[in-house]
Design a protein around this motif. Structure first.
Motif, short mmCIF file in Angstrom:
data_model
loop_
_atom_site.label_atom_id
_atom_site.label_comp_id
_atom_site.label_asym_id
_atom_site.label_seq_id
_atom_site.Cartn_x
_atom_site.Cartn_y
_atom_site.Cartn_z
N GLY A 174 0.81 -1.21 0.00
CA GLY A 174 0.00 0.00 0.00
C GLY A 174 0.83 1.25 0.00
N ARG A 175 2.00 1.22 0.67
CA ARG A 175 2.88 2.39 0.68
C ARG A 175 3.46 2.65 -0.71
N ALA A 176 3.66 1.58 -1.48
CA ALA A 176 4.16 1.75 -2.84
C ALA A 176 3.13 2.49 -3.70
N LEU A 177 1.86 2.12 -3.55
CA LEU A 177 0.81 2.79 -4.30
C LEU A 177 0.68 4.26 -3.90
N LYS A 178 0.79 4.51 -2.61
CA LYS A 178 0.72 5.89 -2.13
C LYS A 178 1.89 6.71 -2.65
N GLY A 179 3.07 6.11 -2.66
CA GLY A 179 4.25 6.82 -3.18
C GLY A 179 4.11 7.11 -4.66
N ALA A 180 3.59 6.16 -5.42
CA ALA A 180 3.39 6.37 -6.86
C ALA A 180 2.37 7.49 -7.10
N TYR A 181 1.35 7.52 -6.27
CA TYR A 181 0.33 8.57 -6.40
C TYR A 181 0.92 9.95 -6.11
N GLU A 182 1.74 10.04 -5.08
CA GLU A 182 2.36 11.33 -4.75
C GLU A 182 3.27 11.78 -5.89
N ASP A 183 4.00 10.85 -6.47
CA ASP A 183 4.85 11.20 -7.61
C ASP A 183 4.01 11.67 -8.79
N ALA A 184 2.88 11.01 -9.02
CA ALA A 184 2.00 11.39 -10.14
C ALA A 184 1.45 12.79 -9.94
N LYS A 185 1.07 13.13 -8.72
CA LYS A 185 0.56 14.49 -8.45
C LYS A 185 1.62 15.54 -8.76
N HIS A 186 2.81 15.33 -8.24
CA HIS A 186 3.88 16.31 -8.47
C HIS A 186 4.26 16.38 -9.95
N LEU A 187 4.24 15.24 -10.61
CA LEU A 187 4.59 15.21 -12.03
C LEU A 187 3.60 16.02 -12.86
N LEU A 188 2.32 15.86 -12.61
CA LEU A 188 1.31 16.58 -13.38
C LEU A 188 1.36 18.08 -13.10
N ILE A 189 1.63 18.44 -11.85
CA ILE A 189 1.75 19.86 -11.51
C ILE A 189 2.95 20.47 -12.24
N ARG A 190 4.03 19.73 -12.25
CA ARG A 190 5.27 20.24 -12.85
C ARG A 190 5.18 20.33 -14.37
#
Length: 272
Positions: free
Chosen positions: A135-151
């Motif tokens: 579950g932590r892997a999924l959460k980490g991937a989601y956080e990366d996706a958020k920052h990636l789309l913002i950037r």
């Protein structure tokens, strides 16, 4: 036998019995009179008896007609009985199918949880060791996706569907392709089986869809919706719309980026 069939049998039997009783009563009442009338004439007794015998012709025809009617009523009742048996067999088969579907559905959910627990993702954000599991892997991937789309989102326009899919595949999915790939394919299989089942009612399909959604956290929903924009996901986006999975997207850059690529109803509550 249903109430309708019972009424048919009762009415038919009563009709036949009434007619036969009336005919027999009339015959027994008029029989002696006819015999006296014909035998009283001065001609050969055999000829007179033959005339009396001929009078039974209409009666025989009536009995034959009633016999045919009785056969028809019997065939109709048998037809009703066969149809009822077929319906009972159909219901029994449908119940058995539902039991098997429910059993396989929960087995797939168990398998889904096992696959999720084995997902490994190496995040690009500042976390301990940068290697996350389950579950932590999924959460980490989601956080990366958020920052990636913002950037990567331009100031003057929104990202296109193709651009979002390319960013997700090239920066998020690739970091855990051996884990995210099988996990999303398993979810796709479950949704497709629910959607394509020919026995389940619409209400039952919605209930199974709700059960699956209950197993997904916000990070999984976000990654699943992003994955649905890629070409490799085939018609996953259609099933996500069908079961309104995007509705559970948290309010973030992911939701704002993908909202126009899913149907409006996918973000609305169903009331179920």
């Amino acid at each position: 036998m249903t109430r309708t069939q019972s009424w048919i049998v009762a009415v038919s039997a009563l009709t036949i019995a009434t007619l036969l009783t009336a005919i027999l009563a009339g015959w027994f009442y008029l029989g002696p009179t006819l015999a006296a009338r014909y035998l009283a004439y001065d001609f050969d007794l055999i000829a007179a008896s033959g005339t009396i015998g001929d009078s039974f012709g209409p009666l025989n025809a009536l009995f034959a007609a009633f016999g045919f009617l009785a056969v028809m009523v019997t065939l109709i009742i048998q037809g009703f009985s066969i149809r009822n048996q077929q319906k009972e067999i159909g219901r029994a088969q449908a119940d058995l199918h539902r039991q098997r579907f429910e059993s396989s559905f929960f087995q797939l959910l168990d398998l889904m949880r096992q696959v999720r627990a084995e997902i490994v993702y190496t995040t690009t954000t500042k976390t301990k060791n940068g290697r996350l599991v389950g579950g932590r892997a999924l959460k980490g991937a989601y956080e990366d996706a958020k920052h990636l789309l913002i950037r990567e989102t331009p100031i003057d326009r929104k990202l296109s569907k193709t651009e979002i899919a390319k960013l997700y595949k090239g920066h998020i999915h690739i970091r855990s392709e051996d884990g995210l790939g099988p996990y999303f394919r398993l979810i796709y299989t479950i949704l497709r089986r629910i959607h394509q089942d020919s026995v389940l009612t619409e209400e039952e399909k919605v209930q199974y869809g709700n059960l699956l959604r209950g197993q997904l956290g916000s990070p999984e929903v976000a990654l699943l919706v992003l994955n649905g924009l890629t070409k490799d996901s085939r018609d996953l986006s259609e099933y996500l719309n069908r079961f309104r999975i995007p509705r559970y997207l948290p309010d973030s850059s992911v939701r704002r980026s993908v909202k126009e690529f899913y149907t409006p109803t996918a973000f609305e509550p169903r009331g179920d």
